[in-house]
Design a protein around this motif. Sequence first.
Motif, PDB file in Angstrom:
ATOM      1  N   THR A  62       0.832  -1.205   0.000  1.00 38.75           N
ATOM      2  CA  THR A  62       0.000   0.000   0.000  1.00 38.75           C
ATOM      3  C   THR A  62       0.865   1.253   0.000  1.00 38.75           C
ATOM      4  O   THR A  62       0.640   2.187  -0.774  1.00 38.75           O
ATOM      5  N   CYS A  63       1.875   1.270   0.847  1.00 40.93           N
ATOM      6  CA  CYS A  63       2.798   2.419   0.897  1.00 40.93           C
ATOM      7  C   CYS A  63       3.562   2.569  -0.408  1.00 40.93           C
ATOM      8  O   CYS A  63       3.721   3.677  -0.932  1.00 40.93           O
ATOM      9  N   TRP A  64       4.031   1.453  -0.964  1.00 41.19           N
ATOM     10  CA  TRP A  64       4.807   1.484  -2.202  1.00 41.19           C
ATOM     11  C   TRP A  64       3.969   2.019  -3.356  1.00 41.19           C
ATOM     12  O   TRP A  64       4.412   2.887  -4.108  1.00 41.19           O
ATOM     13  N   THR A  70       4.159   6.618  -0.450  1.00 36.14           N
ATOM     14  CA  THR A  70       4.157   7.289   0.851  1.00 36.14           C
ATOM     15  C   THR A  70       5.070   6.524   1.803  1.00 36.14           C
ATOM     16  O   THR A  70       5.227   5.309   1.678  1.00 36.14           O
ATOM     17  N   GLY A  81       6.309   4.667   5.201  1.00 36.94           N
ATOM     18  CA  GLY A  81       5.639   3.825   6.180  1.00 36.94           C
ATOM     19  C   GLY A  81       6.658   3.254   7.148  1.00 36.94           C
ATOM     20  O   GLY A  81       7.831   3.115   6.815  1.00 36.94           O
TER      21      GLY A  81
END
Length: 127
Positions: free
Chosen positions: A18-20, A24, A26
């Motif tokens: 999700t971060c990748w 963003t 994390g």
Amino acid sequence: MPFIPFPLQRSMTEFVLTCWRAQTPGLTQKSRDVGASVVAMALAATLCTFHPGVTIGVGSRKEMLLDNQGHPSSLFFKAGRFLEYLPPEFRPAYTSAHMRLVLSNRSAIIGEAGTQVGRGARTSLFF
């Protein structure tokens, strides 16, 4: 031998992806014996296999924890072993040098240790 993550490992994988994808930052906490290192290296190897040109950084306080030739606890050993166990139709060709694993699709996992962690090349993701 299949890699079957348990729920905490799946949650970690989903969080990192999700971060990748959102680009963003994390942060996750790691405790002993939850397999976070195995998950991180399996995820790094998978992303490099299926996303040409990706560079993933891996950091540790000690160089020998990153790449200690043939030692199962070192991170690069875990990545190499994961790639070796992929089915032949997914297994990429790769070369391995000290703290560096380069796949034939121009993707790479690079290591940094000690006080120089985070000061190297740009990466798509850093563990």
